[in-house]
Design a protein around this motif. Structure first.
Motif, PDB file in Angstrom:
ATOM      1  N   GLY A   1       0.780  -1.236   0.000  1.00 28.30           N
ATOM      2  CA  GLY A   1       0.000   0.000   0.000  1.00 28.30           C
ATOM      3  C   GLY A   1       0.809   1.283   0.000  1.00 28.30           C
ATOM      4  N   TYR A   2       2.029   1.232  -0.531  1.00 25.71           N
ATOM      5  CA  TYR A   2       2.858   2.447  -0.521  1.00 25.71           C
ATOM      6  C   TYR A   2       3.524   2.638  -1.876  1.00 25.71           C
ATOM      7  CZ  TYR A   2       5.475   6.112   1.941  1.00 25.71           C
ATOM      8  OH  TYR A   2       5.968   7.315   2.377  1.00 25.71           O
ATOM      9  N   ASP A   3       3.513   3.874  -2.377  1.00 28.99           N
ATOM     10  CA  ASP A   3       4.140   4.135  -3.669  1.00 28.99           C
ATOM     11  C   ASP A   3       4.971   5.421  -3.669  1.00 28.99           C
ATOM     12  OD1 ASP A   3       2.177   6.066  -3.620  1.00 28.99           O
ATOM     13  OD2 ASP A   3       1.229   5.472  -5.503  1.00 28.99           O
ATOM     14  N   ASN A   4       5.385   5.861  -2.474  1.00 25.32           N
ATOM     15  CA  ASN A   4       6.266   7.030  -2.366  1.00 25.32           C
ATOM     16  C   ASN A   4       7.702   6.511  -2.503  1.00 25.32           C
ATOM     17  OD1 ASN A   4       7.371   9.517  -1.887  1.00 25.32           O
ATOM     18  ND2 ASN A   4       6.627   9.715   0.217  1.00 25.32           N
ATOM     19  N   LEU A   5       8.089   6.222  -3.742  1.00 27.77           N
ATOM     20  CA  LEU A   5       9.309   5.466  -3.986  1.00 27.77           C
ATOM     21  C   LEU A   5      10.246   6.140  -4.985  1.00 27.77           C
ATOM     22  CD1 LEU A   5       7.689   1.922  -4.458  1.00 27.77           C
ATOM     23  CD2 LEU A   5       8.639   2.881  -2.352  1.00 27.77           C
ATOM     24  N   VAL A   6      11.532   5.878  -4.803  1.00 30.40           N
ATOM     25  CA  VAL A   6      12.584   6.225  -5.751  1.00 30.40           C
ATOM     26  C   VAL A   6      13.335   4.922  -6.036  1.00 30.40           C
ATOM     27  CG1 VAL A   6      14.683   7.571  -6.177  1.00 30.40           C
ATOM     28  CG2 VAL A   6      12.814   8.547  -4.801  1.00 30.40           C
ATOM     29  N   ILE A   7      13.707   4.695  -7.293  1.00 35.76           N
ATOM     30  CA  ILE A   7      14.407   3.460  -7.656  1.00 35.76           C
ATOM     31  C   ILE A   7      15.864   3.754  -7.971  1.00 35.76           C
ATOM     32  CG2 ILE A   7      14.507   1.515  -9.264  1.00 35.76           C
ATOM     33  CD1 ILE A   7      11.532   1.865  -9.756  1.00 35.76           C
ATOM     34  N   SER A   8      16.732   2.865  -7.513  1.00 32.15           N
ATOM     35  CA  SER A   8      18.161   2.968  -7.824  1.00 32.15           C
ATOM     36  C   SER A   8      18.662   1.602  -8.266  1.00 32.15           C
ATOM     37  CB  SER A   8      18.940   3.432  -6.588  1.00 32.15           C
ATOM     38  OG  SER A   8      20.332   3.349  -6.825  1.00 32.15           O
ATOM     39  N   ILE A   9      19.194   1.537  -9.486  1.00 35.52           N
ATOM     40  CA  ILE A   9      19.798   0.297  -9.982  1.00 35.52           C
ATOM     41  C   ILE A   9      21.211   0.632 -10.426  1.00 35.52           C
ATOM     42  CG2 ILE A   9      17.687  -0.913 -10.648  1.00 35.52           C
ATOM     43  CD1 ILE A   9      18.118   0.121 -13.499  1.00 35.52           C
ATOM     44  N   LYS A  10      22.191  -0.030  -9.842  1.00 33.14           N
ATOM     45  CA  LYS A  10      23.576   0.335 -10.112  1.00 33.14           C
ATOM     46  C   LYS A  10      24.432  -0.875 -10.448  1.00 33.14           C
ATOM     47  CE  LYS A  10      23.681   4.530  -7.274  1.00 33.14           C
ATOM     48  NZ  LYS A  10      24.416   5.265  -6.229  1.00 33.14           N
ATOM     49  N   SER A  11      25.438  -0.611 -11.256  1.00 32.87           N
ATOM     50  CA  SER A  11      26.424  -1.622 -11.592  1.00 32.87           C
ATOM     51  C   SER A  11      27.749  -0.921 -11.798  1.00 32.87           C
ATOM     52  CB  SER A  11      26.016  -2.363 -12.876  1.00 32.87           C
ATOM     53  OG  SER A  11      27.070  -3.197 -13.320  1.00 32.87           O
ATOM     54  N   SER A  12      28.842  -1.617 -11.554  1.00 34.91           N
ATOM     55  CA  SER A  12      30.161  -1.041 -11.826  1.00 34.91           C
ATOM     56  C   SER A  12      30.528  -1.203 -13.298  1.00 34.91           C
ATOM     57  CB  SER A  12      31.228  -1.718 -10.948  1.00 34.91           C
ATOM     58  OG  SER A  12      31.235  -3.116 -11.175  1.00 34.91           O
ATOM     59  N   ASN A  13      29.715  -1.976 -14.036  1.00 38.42           N
ATOM     60  CA  ASN A  13      29.893  -2.143 -15.476  1.00 38.42           C
ATOM     61  C   ASN A  13      29.116  -1.042 -16.184  1.00 38.42           C
ATOM     62  OD1 ASN A  13      29.160  -3.036 -18.220  1.00 38.42           O
ATOM     63  ND2 ASN A  13      30.171  -4.946 -17.677  1.00 38.42           N
ATOM     64  N   VAL A  14      29.832  -0.142 -16.834  1.00 40.06           N
ATOM     65  CA  VAL A  14      29.205   1.051 -17.410  1.00 40.06           C
ATOM     66  C   VAL A  14      28.129   0.694 -18.429  1.00 40.06           C
ATOM     67  CG1 VAL A  14      29.597   3.134 -18.789  1.00 40.06           C
ATOM     68  CG2 VAL A  14      31.211   2.508 -16.986  1.00 40.06           C
ATOM     69  N   MET A  15      28.442  -0.171 -19.376  1.00 38.48           N
ATOM     70  CA  MET A  15      27.480  -0.492 -20.431  1.00 38.48           C
ATOM     71  C   MET A  15      26.266  -1.241 -19.884  1.00 38.48           C
ATOM     72  SD  MET A  15      28.856   1.104 -22.774  1.00 38.48           S
ATOM     73  CE  MET A  15      27.558   0.778 -23.957  1.00 38.48           C
ATOM     74  N   MET A  16      26.485  -2.111 -18.890  1.00 39.12           N
ATOM     75  CA  MET A  16      25.370  -2.799 -18.264  1.00 39.12           C
ATOM     76  C   MET A  16      24.468  -1.809 -17.542  1.00 39.12           C
ATOM     77  SD  MET A  16      25.363  -5.860 -15.391  1.00 39.12           S
ATOM     78  CE  MET A  16      26.384  -6.930 -16.413  1.00 39.12           C
ATOM     79  N   CYS A  17      25.088  -0.843 -16.896  1.00 38.88           N
ATOM     80  CA  CYS A  17      24.328   0.180 -16.161  1.00 38.88           C
ATOM     81  C   CYS A  17      23.477   1.017 -17.121  1.00 38.88           C
ATOM     82  CB  CYS A  17      25.300   1.071 -15.386  1.00 38.88           C
ATOM     83  SG  CYS A  17      24.600   1.785 -13.893  1.00 38.88           S
ATOM     84  N   ILE A  18      24.064   1.398 -18.250  1.00 34.23           N
ATOM     85  CA  ILE A  18      23.326   2.167 -19.248  1.00 34.23           C
ATOM     86  C   ILE A  18      22.123   1.369 -19.749  1.00 34.23           C
ATOM     87  CG2 ILE A  18      23.429   3.111 -21.595  1.00 34.23           C
ATOM     88  CD1 ILE A  18      26.395   3.829 -21.007  1.00 34.23           C
ATOM     89  N   LYS A  19      22.366   0.110 -20.111  1.00 33.68           N
ATOM     90  CA  LYS A  19      21.284  -0.733 -20.630  1.00 33.68           C
ATOM     91  C   LYS A  19      20.184  -0.927 -19.598  1.00 33.68           C
ATOM     92  CE  LYS A  19      19.286  -3.431 -23.616  1.00 33.68           C
ATOM     93  NZ  LYS A  19      18.646  -2.829 -24.813  1.00 33.68           N
TER      94      LYS A  19
END
Length: 350
Positions: free
Chosen positions: A166-184
């Motif tokens: 029941g909560y949608d006050n959200l921010v998403i963070s997805i990270k990788s040390s692989n630059v191209m993977m992070c971009i994709k």
């Protein structure tokens, strides 16, 4: 989802998403329990241009310290939580403006629910953070290793878990040390959600390598219209993270203000200590944050005026003397040892 169309989320007195300016974050490397040191670092980062600050909360002493830290700072405070749901609850009660959790390592659904209910009570956002290094085994098996799609699936699974509570006050963070993977990964997730995204290349490295990797990765992601708040993660002084982040945003036209320094590479025509001069100029102009100007530092009088034409003001070195240039026009000659002072005076007049 283009940043113009992401949801607007309030973090303390700042907002992200919905086309609002991309905000800069950093994380303290002090012990959060050391209130004096942590506050001092946050104040220095604030002056440098940090918009949102995150601190580690490894134990209850750190969680309780947030209350006093909050009283002494002027930017939103984010609590970084791992494993112990009780620390998340205590941090919220102590005044954190946002919490960062990975629901996957908080524990049972009951524990996640307790955190979500407390966030709902205080109406503060939860940043759902997933790193490539913590990807679940079943997703690694499904995709035959760590992949961009796996990172996205992991993040969206956790978002759905919180939405179902029941909560949608959200921010998403997805990270990788692989630059191209992070971009994709950011390209993929931006097509599947309208939550604002906190963007960064995690574990990017030391000052030089980390700045380069972050500039490439963040540059591409931000240029594609993705990202609402950023952090340049460096192994070093957090102040360097702010400098790099500001320059990335300014280079992409996403932030105005502050002096931009451009300088030519050294060559055989250089007749002054250009490297030293350029560094001195960059240090000197940091105090003129209220100006939105471009300053050129050129090594010779042959190409200096022409190359500095697009700058608002510039200097070019000669033998024993240099030129002060405005919009490509030489306005006067100055002894070499007075070039820096002459430039500073011109900036003060502006």
């Amino acid at each position: 989802m283009n940043r113009e169309h992401t949801r607007v989320i309030r973090i303390g007195d700042r907002v992200i998403g919905g086309g609002n300016p991309v905000l800069i974050q950093s994380m303290c490397n002090t012990k959060t329990q050391d209130i004096e040191a942590t506050v001092a670092q946050i104040k220095a980062l604030t002056i440098a241009g940090c918009d949102i600050i995150r601190v580690a909360v490894p134990d209850m002493e750190a969680a309780k310290a947030l209350k006093e830290i909050k009283k002494q700072i002027t930017i939103p405070l984010v609590a970084d939580i791992h494993f112990d749901y009780r620390l998340a609850i205590a941090s919220i009660e102590a005044g954190a403006d946002k919490i960062r959790i990975n629901p996957g390592n908080i524990g049972s659904e009951d524990r996640v629910r307790a955190v979500v209910e407390k966030a709902k009570e205080y109406n503060i956002p939860i940043r759902v953070g997933v790193n490539s290094g913590s990807l679940e085994k079943n997703l690694i098996e499904t995709y035959g290793g760590v992949t961009a799609q796996g990172i996205v699936d992991s993040a969206l699974d956790k978002v759905r878990m919180i939405e179902e509570l029941g909560y949608d006050n959200l921010v998403i963070s997805i990270k990788s040390s692989n630059v191209m993977m992070c971009i994709k990964a950011h390209e993929l997730i931006s097509e599947q959600t309208d939550y604002p995204l906190h963007v960064g290349i995690t574990e990017s490295g030391t000052l030089v390598s980390g700045t380069i990797k972050s500039s490439v990765g963040l540059g591409v992601i931000l240029y594609e219209g993705i990202g609402d708040t950023i952090r340049v993660s460096l192994t070093g002084d957090p102040l360097e993270e702010i400098k790099a982040a500001r320059l990335i945003l300014k280079s992409l036209g996403l932030r105005r203000g502050g002096v931009e320094v451009v300088s030519c590479p050294t060559c055989g025509r250089t007749r002054i200590d250009l490297i030293s001069l350029a560094n001195q100029v960059e240090e000197m102009v940091s105090k003129f944050d209220h100006l939105d100007v471009k300053v050129a530092v050129m090594g010779c009088v042959v190409n200096g005026p022409g190359e500095a034409r697009e700058a608002d003001i510039g200097i070019a070195g000669g033998i024993g003397e240099g030129l002060l240039i405005k919009k490509g026009e030489v306005i006067r000659k100055v002894p070499e040892d007075q070039l820096l002072m002459a430039l500073q005076e011109e900036l003060m007049n502006m």
